[in-house]
Scaffold this motif. Structure first.
Motif, PDB file in Angstrom:
ATOM      1  N   ASN A 169       0.863  -1.180   0.000  1.00 18.73           N
ATOM      2  CA  ASN A 169       0.000   0.000   0.000  1.00 18.73           C
ATOM      3  C   ASN A 169       0.903   1.235   0.000  1.00 18.73           C
ATOM      4  O   ASN A 169       1.641   1.468   0.952  1.00 18.73           O
ATOM      5  CB  ASN A 169      -0.908  -0.008   1.235  1.00 18.73           C
ATOM      6  N   GLU A 170       0.828   2.023  -1.049  1.00 14.72           N
ATOM      7  CA  GLU A 170       1.705   3.192  -1.189  1.00 14.72           C
ATOM      8  C   GLU A 170       1.555   4.199  -0.054  1.00 14.72           C
ATOM      9  O   GLU A 170       2.453   4.993   0.195  1.00 14.72           O
ATOM     10  CB  GLU A 170       1.453   3.880  -2.525  1.00 14.72           C
ATOM     11  N   ASN A 171       0.436   4.174   0.655  1.00 11.00           N
ATOM     12  CA  ASN A 171       0.211   5.116   1.756  1.00 11.00           C
ATOM     13  C   ASN A 171       0.872   4.669   3.056  1.00 11.00           C
ATOM     14  O   ASN A 171       0.944   5.442   4.003  1.00 11.00           O
ATOM     15  CB  ASN A 171      -1.286   5.317   1.980  1.00 11.00           C
ATOM     16  N   ASP A 172       1.328   3.419   3.124  1.00 11.06           N
ATOM     17  CA  ASP A 172       1.981   2.906   4.332  1.00 11.06           C
ATOM     18  C   ASP A 172       3.423   3.380   4.398  1.00 11.06           C
ATOM     19  O   ASP A 172       4.071   3.595   3.379  1.00 11.06           O
ATOM     20  CB  ASP A 172       1.963   1.374   4.356  1.00 11.06           C
ATOM     21  N   SER A 173       3.921   3.531   5.610  1.00 10.79           N
ATOM     22  CA  SER A 173       5.311   3.909   5.837  1.00 10.79           C
ATOM     23  C   SER A 173       6.036   2.756   6.515  1.00 10.79           C
ATOM     24  O   SER A 173       5.467   2.072   7.366  1.00 10.79           O
ATOM     25  CB  SER A 173       5.379   5.148   6.728  1.00 10.79           C
ATOM     26  N   LEU A 174       7.282   2.555   6.159  1.00 14.05           N
ATOM     27  CA  LEU A 174       8.086   1.508   6.794  1.00 14.05           C
ATOM     28  C   LEU A 174       8.900   2.037   7.964  1.00 14.05           C
ATOM     29  O   LEU A 174       9.714   1.307   8.526  1.00 14.05           O
ATOM     30  CB  LEU A 174       9.007   0.862   5.753  1.00 14.05           C
ATOM     31  N   GLU A 175       8.655   3.264   8.351  1.00 14.18           N
ATOM     32  CA  GLU A 175       9.375   3.855   9.474  1.00 14.18           C
ATOM     33  C   GLU A 175       9.101   3.055  10.747  1.00 14.18           C
ATOM     34  O   GLU A 175       7.957   2.799  11.099  1.00 14.18           O
ATOM     35  CB  GLU A 175       8.945   5.305   9.682  1.00 14.18           C
ATOM     36  N   GLY A 176      10.170   2.616  11.401  1.00 11.56           N
ATOM     37  CA  GLY A 176      10.049   1.834  12.627  1.00 11.56           C
ATOM     38  C   GLY A 176       9.955   0.332  12.402  1.00 11.56           C
ATOM     39  O   GLY A 176       9.996  -0.441  13.353  1.00 11.56           O
ATOM     40  N   PHE A 177       9.826  -0.103  11.152  1.00 17.14           N
ATOM     41  CA  PHE A 177       9.740  -1.533  10.849  1.00 17.14           C
ATOM     42  C   PHE A 177      11.119  -2.095  10.542  1.00 17.14           C
ATOM     43  O   PHE A 177      11.957  -1.429   9.939  1.00 17.14           O
ATOM     44  CB  PHE A 177       8.809  -1.780   9.654  1.00 17.14           C
ATOM     45  N   ASP A 178      11.346  -3.330  10.951  1.00 14.56           N
ATOM     46  CA  ASP A 178      12.606  -4.018  10.690  1.00 14.56           C
ATOM     47  C   ASP A 178      12.527  -4.654   9.301  1.00 14.56           C
ATOM     48  O   ASP A 178      11.879  -5.687   9.120  1.00 14.56           O
ATOM     49  CB  ASP A 178      12.846  -5.092  11.750  1.00 14.56           C
ATOM     50  N   THR A 179      13.171  -4.045   8.327  1.00 14.70           N
ATOM     51  CA  THR A 179      13.119  -4.547   6.958  1.00 14.70           C
ATOM     52  C   THR A 179      14.250  -5.528   6.647  1.00 14.70           C
ATOM     53  O   THR A 179      14.421  -5.928   5.504  1.00 14.70           O
ATOM     54  CB  THR A 179      13.144  -3.390   5.948  1.00 14.70           C
TER      55      THR A 179
END
Length: 68
Positions: A38-48
């Motif tokens: 989802n383009e509106n989601d942010s990965l900030e704070g997620f462990d990628t």
């Protein structure tokens, strides 16, 4: 755009987790960039650095994924 696949079951959708256990649905580009579905989601704070496959029990690094 092409995406990398799970080395075990071959699907292209994964999730990542944050410290609170929240999940974000992601895909990985052929350049090994983890991007949210989802383009509106942010990965900030997620462990990628650790992906969890939606189709099987596999988990691991984006570098472990296979090409289409």
């Amino acid at each position: 755009m092409r995406f990398l696949l799970c080395p075990q079951c071959g699907i292209r959708r994964f999730h990542v987790k944050d410290a609170q256990g929240n999940l974000c649905l992601v895909q990985v580009t052929t350049d090994h960039e983890v991007v949210p579905v989802n383009e509106n989601d942010s990965l900030e704070g997620f462990d990628t650095t650790i992906l969890y496959c939606l189709g099987c029990s596999w988990s691991g690094s984006p570098k472990s994924l296979k090409r289409y």
